[in-house]
Design an enzyme around this catalytic site. Structure first.
Site, mmCIF file in Angstrom:
data_model
loop_
_atom_site.group_PDB
_atom_site.id
_atom_site.type_symbol
_atom_site.label_atom_id
_atom_site.label_comp_id
_atom_site.label_asym_id
_atom_site.label_seq_id
_atom_site.Cartn_x
_atom_site.Cartn_y
_atom_site.Cartn_z
ATOM 1 N N ASP A 1 -3.678 -2.792 4.086
ATOM 2 C CA ASP A 1 -3.884 -2.016 2.860
ATOM 3 C C ASP A 1 -4.928 -0.927 3.045
ATOM 4 O OD1 ASP A 1 -3.040 -4.942 2.057
ATOM 5 O OD2 ASP A 1 -2.311 -3.528 0.544
ATOM 6 N N ASN B 1 -6.407 -6.524 4.718
ATOM 7 C CA ASN B 1 -5.023 -6.870 4.375
ATOM 8 C C ASN B 1 -5.057 -8.065 3.423
ATOM 9 O OD1 ASN B 1 -2.172 -6.359 4.744
ATOM 10 N ND2 ASN B 1 -2.060 -8.267 5.879
ATOM 11 N N LYS B 2 -3.899 -8.497 3.025
ATOM 12 C CA LYS B 2 -3.758 -9.592 2.061
ATOM 13 C C LYS B 2 -4.592 -10.798 2.458
ATOM 14 C CE LYS B 2 -1.926 -9.415 -1.003
ATOM 15 N NZ LYS B 2 -2.556 -9.069 -2.299
ATOM 16 N N ALA C 1 0.804 -1.223 0.000
ATOM 17 C CA ALA C 1 0.000 0.000 0.000
ATOM 18 C C ALA C 1 0.846 1.289 0.000
ATOM 19 C CB ALA C 1 -0.956 -0.034 1.193
ATOM 20 N N GLN D 1 4.109 -13.303 -1.848
ATOM 21 C CA GLN D 1 4.920 -12.156 -1.415
ATOM 22 C C GLN D 1 5.819 -12.518 -0.228
ATOM 23 O OE1 GLN D 1 1.686 -12.002 -2.137
ATOM 24 N NE2 GLN D 1 1.088 -10.028 -3.001
HETATM 25 O O1 MRU Z 1 1.327 -7.314 -2.927
HETATM 26 P P1 MRU Z 1 0.118 -6.492 -2.674
HETATM 27 O O2 MRU Z 1 0.321 -5.047 -3.049
HETATM 28 O O3 MRU Z 1 -1.161 -7.033 -3.213
HETATM 29 O O4 MRU Z 1 -0.082 -6.650 -1.157
HETATM 30 C C1 MRU Z 1 -0.225 -5.704 -0.281
HETATM 31 C C2 MRU Z 1 0.652 -6.001 0.800
HETATM 32 O O5 MRU Z 1 1.855 -5.909 0.633
HETATM 33 C C3 MRU Z 1 0.097 -6.461 2.058
HETATM 34 O O6 MRU Z 1 -1.248 -6.658 2.086
HETATM 35 C C4 MRU Z 1 0.673 -5.723 3.177
HETATM 36 O O7 MRU Z 1 0.619 -6.498 4.280
HETATM 37 C C5 MRU Z 1 0.092 -4.350 3.380
HETATM 38 S S1 MRU Z 1 1.039 -3.107 2.648
HETATM 39 C C6 MRU Z 1 2.310 -2.769 3.821
#
Ligand code: MRU
Length: 363
Positions: free
Chosen positions: A244, A254-255, A55, A203
Site C-alpha cells: 500500500d 502492506n495489509k 491501493a 480479502q
Molecule cells: O483491502 P485494503 O484496501 O485494505 O487492502 C489493501 C490491499 O489490498 C493490500 O494491502 C494489498 O496487498 C496492496 S494493494 C495491491
C-alpha cells in the site's frame, strides 16, 4: 479479467460519460454486484467503506471522483474540498494521494471551463497506466517463477503464498502480486497458490480465492497462522505480496500480517517478494515507521461476514459483546526482510540504491 466469460475491469465510465461504475466488492464471492457512483460523496463512501479496495484501485477511484466533481463545480475551492474529502477516506495507501496530487497539479493552471474534460482524460490515463504497469510487473515476476520452477522436479508446482488481495480486484486489471501468477499459469508453468484468508476483512478468502478460482489456478485457502508451518515443511517456494506504500529505502507497508509472513520466510529461507507499482512508492518517506497506519472499526474484528446455509449473506458476532477489539489495518515489513521489489521497470533490491537505480528521475 473475465467474470463468467465477460471481460471486466474494476472501474469504468458509465455510458453517460461522467458517472463511474464499479464492482461492489463487499458482496464477493457470494454475489457479483455493480454499483454506480454519481456524486462525490458516493466515491468517498465507496473508498472509505471498501466497496473498492487495494491501493491502485483506490487511487483511480479517487481520480474519477475528482473528475466528476469538476463537472458540477470546477472552481479552485471545489477542487481543494474534493481533494480533502477523498484524501481523508483512507490514510495508508499512497496511491490515493499520488492520484489526487497528480490531478490537482494538472487542473490548477487550466481555465475552469477545461477542467472537467482534462480531469476525465487524466483519470482514464491513470487507469490505463495501472493496467500497463501490472502487465510489466507480471512479466518481471514471471522470470522469478520460471527460475524457481527450473530448480524443482519436472512438473512439480511452484508453491506461492499470498497475503491480502493484490489481485485484479485491487487494481484496474491483472493485479500486482497476481500478475506473475497469471502469466506463469498461461505459460503452463505449474503453480499452486496458498491464499492467506487475511483477517479481519478476509480479502484473501473473499477476493483472491474468487479470482484464482475464476482463472482456474490451483489454490488452497489457509488461515493466516498456517504460513509459518507450511514454510517449515518446505511447502512454500516463494511469497509474493502487494503493498500500500513502500518507502524510498524499501520498507514495505502492506495489509496487517504481512510482517509476520516476512519473518517466517526469512527464518525458513523462503524468498519474499513485493509487487510494487511505482505510484505506490512514497519518495518523501525513508523510514517505514513514519507511515500512518489506518486503525479501522473494531466491528471488523468482532464480527465476520459470510453466507448462511440458507443462502443469506450476513454478519455474525464472534466475541463477547463486552470485549473491545483493536484493528490496525497495516504493518511495515523492514527492507532487510524483502528479497526483491518487483516493479514495472524490473526487480530491485529493497534499498534506496536499488529503487534509485530503476527510477533515477525520482532521486
Ligand atoms: O483491502 P485494503 O484496501 O485494505 O487492502 C489493501 C490491499 O489490498 C493490500 O494491502 C494489498 O496487498 C496492496 S494493494 C495491491
Amino acid at each position: 479479467m473475465k467474470v463468467d466469460g465477460q471481460h471486466y475491469r474494476t472501474i469504468w465510465l458509465n455510458a453517460d460519460g461522467w458517472r463511474s461504475e464499479i464492482i461492489d466488492q463487499r458482496w464477493l464471492p457470494h454475489e457479483f454486484r455493480v454499483a454506480t457512483l454519481g456524486a462525490l460523496d458516493d466515491f468517498a463512501r465507496a473508498i472509505r467503506e471498501m466497496w473498492v479496495r487495494g491501493a491502485p484501485l483506490i487511487g483511480v477511484t479517487a481520480a474519477y471522483g475528482l473528475a466528476l466533481r469538476m463537472t458540477e463545480n470546477p472552481s479552485d475551492a471545489a477542487l481543494d474540498a474534493a481533494w480533502e474529502l477523498l484524501h481523508a477516506t483512507r490514510p495508508t495507501a499512497i496511491n490515493l494521494r499520488w492520484a489526487l496530487d497528480d490531478l490537482r497539479g494538472r487542473l490548477r493552471p487550466l481555465p475552469e471551463a477545461e477542467r472537467a474534460a482534462a480531469a476525465y482524460a487524466r483519470a482514464g490515463e491513470i487507469a490505463a497506466e495501472d493496467v500497463e504497469i501490472n502487465r510489466a510487473i507480471g512479466a518481471h515476476g514471471l522470470e522469478i517463477i520460471r527460475r524457481i520452477a527450473a530448480e524443482k522436479p519436472a512438473g512439480a508446482p511452484v508453491n506461492i503464498l499470498t497475503h491480502c488481495n493484490a489481485g485484479w480486484l485491487a487494481t484496474v486489471d491483472y493485479g500486482t502480486a497476481t500478475a506473475p501468477i497469471y502469466l506463469a499459469h498461461e505459460a503452463e508453468i505449474p503453480v499452486h497458490v496458498w491464499v492467506d484468508e487475511t483477517r479481519p476483512r478476509n480479502q484473501g478468502a473473499q477476493l483472491t480465492a474468487w479470482e484464482m478460482a475464476g482463472h482456474g489456478i490451483p489454490h488452497r485457502l489457509i488461515v493466516d497462522n498456517a504460513g509459518g508451518h507450511l514454510m517449515q515443511r518446505g511447502e512454500v517456494d516463494m511469497v509474493i505480496v502487494g503493498t500500500d506504500r513502500t518507502t524510498a529505502s524499501g520498507d514495505v507497508c502492506n495489509k496487517i500480517g504481512t510482517y509476520l509472513k516476512a519473518l517466517a520466510a526469512a527464518d525458513n529461507g523462503v524468498p519474499f517478494y513485493v509487487a510494487l507499482p511505482s505510484p505506490t512508492i512514497d519518495w518523501t518517506v525513508s523510514d517505514g515507521a513514519e507511515i500512518p497506519i489506518e486503525e479501522r472499526d473494531e466491528e471488523e474484528v468482532s464480527r465476520v461476514w459470510g453466507k448462511t446455509t440458507e443462502g443469506h449473506v450476513t454478519q455474525v458476532r464472534i466475541s463477547p459483546e463486552a470485549t473491545p477489539a483493536g484493528n490496525p489495518a497495516f504493518d511495515v515489513t523492514p527492507a532487510r526482510l524483502v528479497t526483491g521489489l518487483i516493479t514495472e521497470r524490473g526487480v530491485a533490491p529493497a534499498s534506496r540504491a536499488g529503487l534509485a537505480a530503476l527510477f533515477p528521475e525520482r532521486v
